[in-house]
Design an enzyme around this catalytic site. Sequence first.
Site, PDB file in Angstrom:
ATOM      1  CG  ASP A 151     -14.260  76.415  70.184  1.00 20.26           C
ATOM      2  OD1 ASP A 151     -13.385  76.918  69.467  1.00 20.26           O
ATOM      3  OD2 ASP A 151     -15.199  75.730  69.738  1.00 20.26           O
TER       4      ASP A 151
ATOM      5  CG  HIS B   6     -21.824  81.333  70.318  1.00 24.05           C
ATOM      6  ND1 HIS B   6     -22.685  80.769  69.387  1.00 24.05           N
ATOM      7  CD2 HIS B   6     -20.941  80.362  70.637  1.00 24.05           C
ATOM      8  CE1 HIS B   6     -22.338  79.510  69.168  1.00 24.05           C
ATOM      9  NE2 HIS B   6     -21.284  79.240  69.926  1.00 24.05           N
TER      10      HIS B   6
ATOM     11  N   PRO C 130     -28.817  78.008  67.246  1.00 24.31           N
ATOM     12  CG  PRO C 130     -26.894  76.887  67.966  1.00 24.31           C
ATOM     13  CD  PRO C 130     -27.470  78.270  67.777  1.00 24.31           C
TER      14      PRO C 130
ATOM     15  CG  HIS D 111     -24.619  79.870  72.950  1.00 24.16           C
ATOM     16  ND1 HIS D 111     -25.209  79.391  74.100  1.00 24.16           N
ATOM     17  CD2 HIS D 111     -23.616  78.994  72.653  1.00 24.16           C
ATOM     18  CE1 HIS D 111     -24.595  78.281  74.481  1.00 24.16           C
ATOM     19  NE2 HIS D 111     -23.632  78.019  73.626  1.00 24.16           N
TER      20      HIS D 111
END
Length: 472
Positions: free
Chosen positions: A83, A321, A366, A391
Amino acid sequence: MNETYYRKVQLPSGDVHVYAGDSLFKELNYKVFEMANNNLQIPNQVYMSYTPDVHVGVGTCIGTTAVWNTHNGYVSPSIVGSDIGCGMRVHLTNLHNDAVKDVKLRRKLVKAIEKYLPVEDHTRGHFSDIRLEHVVTKGLHGLPKKYIPDAYTPRKCHSLTHVERSKFTLDEEVLNLFPERVWHRSHRQLGTLGNGNHFVEIQVIEISEPMRDIAEAWGLFDGQVAVMIHSGSRAWGGSVSQYCGSLMKKMMHAAGLGTADPNLLFAPLAHPQGQSYVNLLYSALNYAVANRHLIAYAVREAGKDIFGSKFEMTTLYDLMHNYAWEEEHEGQSYFVHQKGATRALPANHPDNPLPYIQTGHPALIPGSMGSASYIMVGATGGKDNFYSICHGAGRIRSRSETKRIITLEEFSSALKVGTEEEVVVNQKSLESIIDESPQAYKDVDQIIGSVVGAGLAQVVAKCKPMAAVKGA
């Protein structure tokens, strides 16, 4: 007894620098170091490290920073991840916590977001009037002005200035390598969330008192409602990884390159396969930053439906990230890979975007679903790790294992279901997203504590979750 937050671990193929507190370090699986040893066999590598959220991935662990000199360096799709450009974005609203205290109102907001933001993986995005070739070659600058809500005030256009990078330049000839079906699918997915650990979260900010000056300079206030977005390059990045990975594997076989792990792919930067991947990588980074921007645009429209025309949603920052690119450190050019690692620059570092030169930029971390997230700022000690930090929380259980051992009651309790503090989610059944429960992840507070303890960054604000939109 003083806690240790940094260790240099000597492996047969070289050293890996590990930033993690004592308990986190003791819990690391041997496979993490097995993967590091394979990664260190890629020629000419000058540095490799793990952040405290490190866990096993495909070919390379998530939580890896790996560095080469640009002049004789290598590029590895495995040390970027499939990703490409996956990252974080935070927007600040003009709302106070009081505006979202009511659980029923939060449910209405979640429904409104779903109206503008497709969450089913097969559903087409709402941006068919945007030309995909403009997005993948120009990033945010390829979007029509109507999707840049602050474009009419160029001096206050946070959409283009308060981002890690708004555009990556590439050799556009490489785009001809992709068939029409890739373009079609990627166009359909523009402005969509994706599934897995991707989300939109409504949060409430609590400023860290020692960093209040920086927080207020950034426009933060206690009790402020913020929007955090986690997504990436969708089908476009996946196609880049698949296409380049297949060709790189053939090149490696022909050249006699490889390690004990057949999933670890790499090529010299100067090789045609290396150059092809880098250019397509940059196109995926352009897609990723535009995709998160369009997700934010959709959330903004939903916010206006619920809170009225005076609702505001200003870009705080957007960063990635999962990437690799050229950076300068102490006058030397390096090619830096980050797989599940966040860049966190301190004040006065020249690579900060202009609005953040004096403070350092926001580093967006997060938590796991139902736990707090963090807004941090880089510290000068970060230079030892190429200004790289965690991250997120980092998985401790696979999706299948989480589904097997975590009960719905445990998940519901973590989300405080049935209370005024409930983290409202868009899924009709929590069972469908139980693999994203907090119990699948490490303790994010321990992760953040390790980063702070190692002198890599400081906490500016803690963000408490109030509602979450997940893809299916």
